[in-house]
Design a protein around this motif. Structure first.
Motif, PDB file in Angstrom:
ATOM      1  N   THR A 276      -0.727  34.545  17.532  1.00  0.00           N
ATOM      2  CA  THR A 276      -1.624  33.511  18.070  1.00  0.00           C
ATOM      3  C   THR A 276      -1.628  33.495  19.600  1.00  0.00           C
ATOM      4  O   THR A 276      -2.627  33.136  20.208  1.00  0.00           O
ATOM      5  CB  THR A 276      -1.260  32.104  17.538  1.00  0.00           C
TER       6      THR A 276
ATOM      7  N   TYR B 293       3.690  24.161  24.798  1.00  0.00           N
ATOM      8  CA  TYR B 293       3.927  24.560  23.411  1.00  0.00           C
ATOM      9  C   TYR B 293       5.443  24.476  23.121  1.00  0.00           C
ATOM     10  O   TYR B 293       6.243  24.266  24.009  1.00  0.00           O
ATOM     11  CB  TYR B 293       3.456  25.987  23.178  1.00  0.00           C
TER      12      TYR B 293
ATOM     13  N   PHE C 164       9.309  31.219  21.736  1.00  0.00           N
ATOM     14  CA  PHE C 164       8.946  31.896  22.991  1.00  0.00           C
ATOM     15  C   PHE C 164       7.657  31.349  23.606  1.00  0.00           C
ATOM     16  O   PHE C 164       7.206  31.837  24.631  1.00  0.00           O
ATOM     17  CB  PHE C 164       8.791  33.406  22.736  1.00  0.00           C
TER      18      PHE C 164
ATOM     19  N   ASN D 202       7.223  30.523  18.062  1.00  0.00           N
ATOM     20  CA  ASN D 202       7.271  29.209  18.714  1.00  0.00           C
ATOM     21  C   ASN D 202       8.452  29.098  19.679  1.00  0.00           C
ATOM     22  O   ASN D 202       8.392  28.371  20.669  1.00  0.00           O
ATOM     23  CB  ASN D 202       7.307  28.094  17.659  1.00  0.00           C
TER      24      ASN D 202
ATOM     25  N   ALA E  17       2.371  19.683  13.415  1.00  0.00           N
ATOM     26  CA  ALA E  17       2.002  19.401  14.817  1.00  0.00           C
ATOM     27  C   ALA E  17       1.485  20.635  15.549  1.00  0.00           C
ATOM     28  O   ALA E  17       1.005  20.538  16.676  1.00  0.00           O
ATOM     29  CB  ALA E  17       3.221  18.849  15.559  1.00  0.00           C
TER      30      ALA E  17
ATOM     31  N   VAL F 215       0.021  36.362  21.413  1.00  0.00           N
ATOM     32  CA  VAL F 215      -0.053  37.771  21.837  1.00  0.00           C
ATOM     33  C   VAL F 215      -1.506  38.260  21.775  1.00  0.00           C
ATOM     34  O   VAL F 215      -1.998  38.882  22.728  1.00  0.00           O
ATOM     35  CB  VAL F 215       0.837  38.663  20.941  1.00  0.00           C
TER      36      VAL F 215
ATOM     37  N   VAL G 268      14.492  38.195  17.475  1.00  0.00           N
ATOM     38  CA  VAL G 268      15.055  37.085  16.694  1.00  0.00           C
ATOM     39  C   VAL G 268      14.660  37.353  15.248  1.00  0.00           C
ATOM     40  O   VAL G 268      13.470  37.470  14.933  1.00  0.00           O
ATOM     41  CB  VAL G 268      14.515  35.719  17.169  1.00  0.00           C
TER      42      VAL G 268
HETATM   43  C1  FAD Z   1      -5.313  27.174  19.599  1.00  0.00           C
HETATM   44  C2  FAD Z   1      -3.812  27.116  19.716  1.00  0.00           C
HETATM   45  C3  FAD Z   1      -3.179  25.900  19.520  1.00  0.00           C
HETATM   46  C4  FAD Z   1      -1.780  25.833  19.606  1.00  0.00           C
HETATM   47  N1  FAD Z   1      -1.177  24.628  19.422  1.00  0.00           N
HETATM   48  C5  FAD Z   1       0.175  24.547  19.505  1.00  0.00           C
HETATM   49  C6  FAD Z   1       0.823  23.293  19.347  1.00  0.00           C
HETATM   50  O1  FAD Z   1       0.206  22.276  19.129  1.00  0.00           O
HETATM   51  N2  FAD Z   1       2.185  23.264  19.441  1.00  0.00           N
HETATM   52  C7  FAD Z   1       2.919  24.381  19.690  1.00  0.00           C
HETATM   53  O2  FAD Z   1       4.139  24.296  19.743  1.00  0.00           O
HETATM   54  N3  FAD Z   1       2.322  25.574  19.869  1.00  0.00           N
HETATM   55  C8  FAD Z   1       0.974  25.688  19.778  1.00  0.00           C
HETATM   56  N4  FAD Z   1       0.367  26.888  19.986  1.00  0.00           N
HETATM   57  C9  FAD Z   1       1.184  28.033  20.403  1.00  0.00           C
HETATM   58  C10 FAD Z   1       1.525  29.009  19.290  1.00  0.00           C
HETATM   59  O3  FAD Z   1       0.549  29.182  18.345  1.00  0.00           O
HETATM   60  C11 FAD Z   1       2.768  28.651  18.517  1.00  0.00           C
HETATM   61  O4  FAD Z   1       3.757  28.280  19.421  1.00  0.00           O
HETATM   62  C12 FAD Z   1       3.266  29.752  17.597  1.00  0.00           C
HETATM   63  O5  FAD Z   1       4.395  29.263  16.891  1.00  0.00           O
HETATM   64  C13 FAD Z   1       3.543  31.093  18.221  1.00  0.00           C
HETATM   65  O6  FAD Z   1       3.886  31.947  17.152  1.00  0.00           O
HETATM   66  P1  FAD Z   1       3.254  33.391  16.927  1.00  0.00           P
HETATM   67  O7  FAD Z   1       3.978  33.950  15.761  1.00  0.00           O
HETATM   68  O8  FAD Z   1       1.771  33.334  16.821  1.00  0.00           O
HETATM   69  O9  FAD Z   1       3.654  34.081  18.277  1.00  0.00           O
HETATM   70  P2  FAD Z   1       3.106  35.442  18.885  1.00  0.00           P
HETATM   71  O10 FAD Z   1       1.813  35.186  19.587  1.00  0.00           O
HETATM   72  O11 FAD Z   1       3.122  36.522  17.868  1.00  0.00           O
HETATM   73  O12 FAD Z   1       4.285  35.727  19.931  1.00  0.00           O
HETATM   74  C14 FAD Z   1       4.515  34.875  21.037  1.00  0.00           C
HETATM   75  C15 FAD Z   1       5.653  35.490  21.886  1.00  0.00           C
HETATM   76  O13 FAD Z   1       6.880  35.447  21.155  1.00  0.00           O
HETATM   77  C16 FAD Z   1       7.423  36.755  20.990  1.00  0.00           C
HETATM   78  N5  FAD Z   1       8.002  36.766  19.649  1.00  0.00           N
HETATM   79  C17 FAD Z   1       7.412  36.347  18.514  1.00  0.00           C
HETATM   80  N6  FAD Z   1       8.271  36.423  17.488  1.00  0.00           N
HETATM   81  C18 FAD Z   1       9.428  36.906  17.993  1.00  0.00           C
HETATM   82  C19 FAD Z   1      10.703  37.227  17.416  1.00  0.00           C
HETATM   83  N7  FAD Z   1      10.935  37.042  16.115  1.00  0.00           N
HETATM   84  N8  FAD Z   1      11.673  37.724  18.218  1.00  0.00           N
HETATM   85  C20 FAD Z   1      11.435  37.914  19.543  1.00  0.00           C
HETATM   86  N9  FAD Z   1      10.256  37.639  20.134  1.00  0.00           N
HETATM   87  C21 FAD Z   1       9.270  37.144  19.371  1.00  0.00           C
HETATM   88  C22 FAD Z   1       6.233  37.686  21.133  1.00  0.00           C
HETATM   89  O14 FAD Z   1       6.603  38.986  21.489  1.00  0.00           O
HETATM   90  C23 FAD Z   1       5.433  36.966  22.201  1.00  0.00           C
HETATM   91  O15 FAD Z   1       5.978  37.230  23.473  1.00  0.00           O
HETATM   92  C24 FAD Z   1      -1.033  26.985  19.898  1.00  0.00           C
HETATM   93  C25 FAD Z   1      -1.689  28.207  20.098  1.00  0.00           C
HETATM   94  C26 FAD Z   1      -3.056  28.265  20.005  1.00  0.00           C
HETATM   95  C27 FAD Z   1      -3.733  29.596  20.218  1.00  0.00           C
END
Ligand code: FAD
Length: 273
Positions: free
Chosen positions: A30, A112, A107, A105, A90, A32, A155
């Motif tokens: 979301t 966020y 990272f 989340n 949330a 990346v 992680v």
């Molecule tokens: C429209 C929108 C709304 C959002 N609303 C919220 C909100 O209300 N609250 C909130 O907290 N967040 C929100 N977010 C942020 C985000 O979606 C979340 O924090 C989400 O949990 C990120 O997870 P992901 O798996 O998509 O991360 P990714 O985009 O896949 O990765 C994010 C970062 O973490 C690193 N990473 C991911 N997994 C690991 C791992 N296992 N080990 C090491 N590094 C890792 C990646 O390399 C990258 O640098 C929002 C994002 C968007 C686009």
């Protein structure tokens, strides 16, 4: 150019992540993929993990383990994790929750990190695998403290003890736009009671510093106290210890500092937002 590589095991992903500075772990993508689509990430390798362990939830017993690739949607589908449904709900809207992972989340930059705030209040540990060796459990707080300086590796999972009484666990996200707005701030508190007094309080904030933080001053103030008006007032006095909130599009630093004690007081008193 960007390449995508699938890793069948966590060890393979951890090894590649440690050996290649341009490798980026793709959780739910979301954040990346937003960087890719908006042209901020154009070089390197995106690593997908297909190992089933990455998306496994073990929540049947007193000790809970959540694979870092577990999505917010998976948390919401788990009855055993009902006490974590408020922080999972949330995160963004349904489309984001179906992709966003618990690991990602950890990272996500402020404001966020709402789910991570809940994990901090549960005293969670993260299992970090750097290189091809086995994973090492480390306190979540430590990972967050060094997160923006150095890549910790992969992680693989998050571990914590199930609250003996789910009613002792509280979470609040304060936002201006309902239901999907970003956090003005968020608060999680685990306040177990022994003989009517708080024992081993854990309180955490989101959006009150560059990463989610523990509210040590509040924890100290509440320890051994009944949750009465005097204890709540003392906790509010200590509420801002360690806070370094940003001014961003959601709120100013001044406003966050002004309203945090108010929302903390309401949470501790069991009052509605
Ligand atoms: C429209 C929108 C709304 C959002 N609303 C919220 C909100 O209300 N609250 C909130 O907290 N967040 C929100 N977010 C942020 C985000 O979606 C979340 O924090 C989400 O949990 C990120 O997870 P992901 O798996 O998509 O991360 P990714 O985009 O896949 O990765 C994010 C970062 O973490 C690193 N990473 C991911 N997994 C690991 C791992 N296992 N080990 C090491 N590094 C890792 C990646 O390399 C990258 O640098 C929002 C994002 C968007 C686009």
């Amino acid at each position: 150019m960007l390449a995508v590589r699938s890793c069948a095991t966590l060890a393979e992903a951890a090894g590649l992540l440690s050996g290649d500075r341009q490798a980026v772990l793709l959780g739910g993508g979301t954040l990346v993929m937003r960087d890719v689509n908006e042209g901020r990430l154009t070089e390197g390798t995106l690593l997908r993990v297909t190992d089933p362990a990455f998306r496994r939830i073990e929540a049947g017993g007193a000790r809970i383990e959540i694979g870092a690739g577990v999505t917010m949607g998976q948390i919401l589908a788990s009855r055993e994790l009902a006490f974590l449904h408020a922080p999972a709900r949330a995160i963004g809207g349904p489309a984001v929750r179906n992709m966003a992972s618990v690991g990602g989340n950890l990272f996500a930059p402020a404001p966020y990190g709402d789910f991570t705030v809940a994990l901090l209040a549960l005293d969670a540990q993260v299992v970090v695998q750097a290189g091809f060796g086995s994973g090492r459990a480390t306190p979540l707080e430590e990972l967050l403290a060094s997160r923006d300086r150095a890549s910790p590796g992969l992680v693989t999972a998050i571990q914590f003890s199930r609250p003996a009484n789910p009613g002792d666990f509280h979470f609040r996200k304060i936002s201006r736009v309902k239901p999907k707005g970003l956090s003005l701030l968020s608060i999680a508190a685990h306040l177990p009671l022994a003989g009517g007094r708080v024992s081993q309080a854990r309180v955490a904030y989101g959006a009150m510093a560059p990463t989610p933080i523990r509210a040590r001053g509040v924890e100290r103030t509440l320890e051994g106290k009944a949750l009465d008006a005097a204890a709540i007032a003392a906790a509010q006095q200590a509420a801002l210890e360690g806070c370094r909130p940003a001014t961003d599009a959601i709120a100013s630093e001044w406003y966050r500092r002004e309203v945090l004690p108010v929302h903390l007081g309401r949470l501790l008193a069991g009052q509605p937002r």
